[in-house]
Motif scaffolding. Sequence first.
Motif, PDB file in Angstrom:
ATOM      1  N   UNK A 247       0.835  -1.242  -0.001  1.00 60.94           N
ATOM      2  CA  UNK A 247      -0.122   0.072  -0.089  1.00 60.94           C
ATOM      3  C   UNK A 247       0.835   1.259  -0.096  1.00 60.94           C
ATOM      4  N   UNK A 248       1.822   1.193   0.806  1.00 60.91           N
ATOM      5  CA  UNK A 248       2.950   2.399   0.757  1.00 60.91           C
ATOM      6  C   UNK A 248       3.694   2.385  -0.604  1.00 60.91           C
ATOM      7  N   UNK A 249       4.093   1.407  -0.894  1.00 59.97           N
ATOM      8  CA  UNK A 249       4.746   1.467  -2.292  1.00 59.97           C
ATOM      9  C   UNK A 249       3.704   2.036  -3.524  1.00 59.97           C
ATOM     10  N   UNK A 250       2.601   1.508  -3.250  1.00 62.64           N
ATOM     11  CA  UNK A 250       1.712   1.998  -4.208  1.00 62.64           C
ATOM     12  C   UNK A 250       1.411   3.428  -4.311  1.00 62.64           C
ATOM     13  N   UNK A 251       1.534   4.241  -2.960  1.00 61.90           N
ATOM     14  CA  UNK A 251       1.379   5.718  -2.854  1.00 61.90           C
ATOM     15  C   UNK A 251       2.466   6.207  -3.427  1.00 61.90           C
ATOM     16  N   UNK A 252       3.666   5.659  -3.161  1.00 62.28           N
ATOM     17  CA  UNK A 252       4.935   6.386  -3.568  1.00 62.28           C
ATOM     18  C   UNK A 252       4.976   6.409  -5.249  1.00 62.28           C
ATOM     19  N   UNK A 253       4.380   5.083  -5.871  1.00 59.66           N
ATOM     20  CA  UNK A 253       4.433   5.150  -7.242  1.00 59.66           C
ATOM     21  C   UNK A 253       3.555   5.911  -7.956  1.00 59.66           C
ATOM     22  N   UNK A 254       2.340   6.319  -7.048  1.00 63.68           N
ATOM     23  CA  UNK A 254       1.149   7.243  -7.396  1.00 63.68           C
ATOM     24  C   UNK A 254       1.731   8.835  -7.586  1.00 63.68           C
ATOM     25  N   UNK A 255       2.753   9.045  -6.576  1.00 66.45           N
ATOM     26  CA  UNK A 255       3.239  10.339  -6.411  1.00 66.45           C
ATOM     27  C   UNK A 255       4.415  10.591  -7.694  1.00 66.45           C
ATOM     28  N   UNK A 256       4.889   9.567  -7.993  1.00 59.64           N
ATOM     29  CA  UNK A 256       5.863   9.629  -9.136  1.00 59.64           C
ATOM     30  C   UNK A 256       4.886   9.505 -10.476  1.00 59.64           C
ATOM     31  N   UNK A 257       3.846   8.868 -10.712  1.00 60.46           N
ATOM     32  CA  UNK A 257       3.135   9.051 -11.698  1.00 60.46           C
ATOM     33  C   UNK A 257       2.635  10.492 -11.997  1.00 60.46           C
ATOM     34  N   UNK A 258       2.397  10.892 -11.011  1.00 63.33           N
ATOM     35  CA  UNK A 258       1.615  12.513 -11.022  1.00 63.33           C
ATOM     36  C   UNK A 258       2.897  13.339 -11.633  1.00 63.33           C
ATOM     37  N   UNK A 259       4.255  13.214 -10.808  1.00 64.26           N
ATOM     38  CA  UNK A 259       5.207  13.941 -11.407  1.00 64.26           C
ATOM     39  C   UNK A 259       5.707  13.406 -12.727  1.00 64.26           C
ATOM     40  N   UNK A 260       5.845  12.386 -13.320  1.00 58.93           N
ATOM     41  CA  UNK A 260       6.059  12.087 -14.591  1.00 58.93           C
ATOM     42  C   UNK A 260       5.216  12.790 -15.459  1.00 58.93           C
ATOM     43  N   UNK A 261       3.522  12.492 -15.155  1.00 60.11           N
ATOM     44  CA  UNK A 261       2.368  12.979 -15.964  1.00 60.11           C
ATOM     45  C   UNK A 261       2.593  14.504 -15.988  1.00 60.11           C
ATOM     46  N   UNK A 262       3.219  15.197 -15.072  1.00 59.09           N
ATOM     47  CA  UNK A 262       3.323  16.832 -15.252  1.00 59.09           C
ATOM     48  C   UNK A 262       4.438  16.980 -16.168  1.00 59.09           C
ATOM     49  N   UNK A 263       5.526  16.273 -16.012  1.00 60.97           N
ATOM     50  CA  UNK A 263       6.791  16.469 -16.871  1.00 60.97           C
ATOM     51  C   UNK A 263       6.263  16.198 -18.348  1.00 60.97           C
TER      52      UNK A 263
END
Length: 185
Positions: A159-175
């Motif tokens: 669950x924590x790994x998924x939250x971290x991955x979600x934040x990185x996904x949002x950063x990747x989408x922004x970039x």
Amino acid sequence: MLMICGSLRKGSTNEAALRTALAVAPPSLDGTMYTGMGDLPHFNPDDDREPLHPAVAGLRAAIGAADALLLCTPEYAGALPGSFKNLLDWTIGGGEVYGKPVAWMNVASPAAPAGGEDAHASLRKVLGYAGAEIVETACARVPVTRPDVGEDGLVRAEALRDQIAGALGALAAHLAASRPRAEGQ
């Protein structure tokens, strides 16, 4: 993406979160961990000129080369840890953070009274002075406790790994959204 841990403590939960971020980052995010915070001299405006201390020059070069920053810092005495604030002070004069997309993770444990909010309010203020572009959708609270970290230094709980991955996904989408499109596309 350059990842900077605001803790010098070996095996900190902040470092574990960033190491996990490297492991779960989408393929479009190439990450590097900055490890030179303990080598930086105390900030002195008189020394913020050429020739820069090699550790300062290295920090600025690493930030300048990165397409984004991901920060993860603990709170100490209601604010940013001194060593991390020192690092941030060295980024002001060089201008490398100006316009740079920045996100952070807050891994303060669920038992933390303010959940690290004071440190992140301080961080937001300093990044504002530096002219950083804060990517709000990629800033996340992911409460990691020491038992959540495995012997390999990575966060184990899915669950924590998924939250971290979600934040990185949002950063990747922004970039991806902010990159100029090639002509004809």
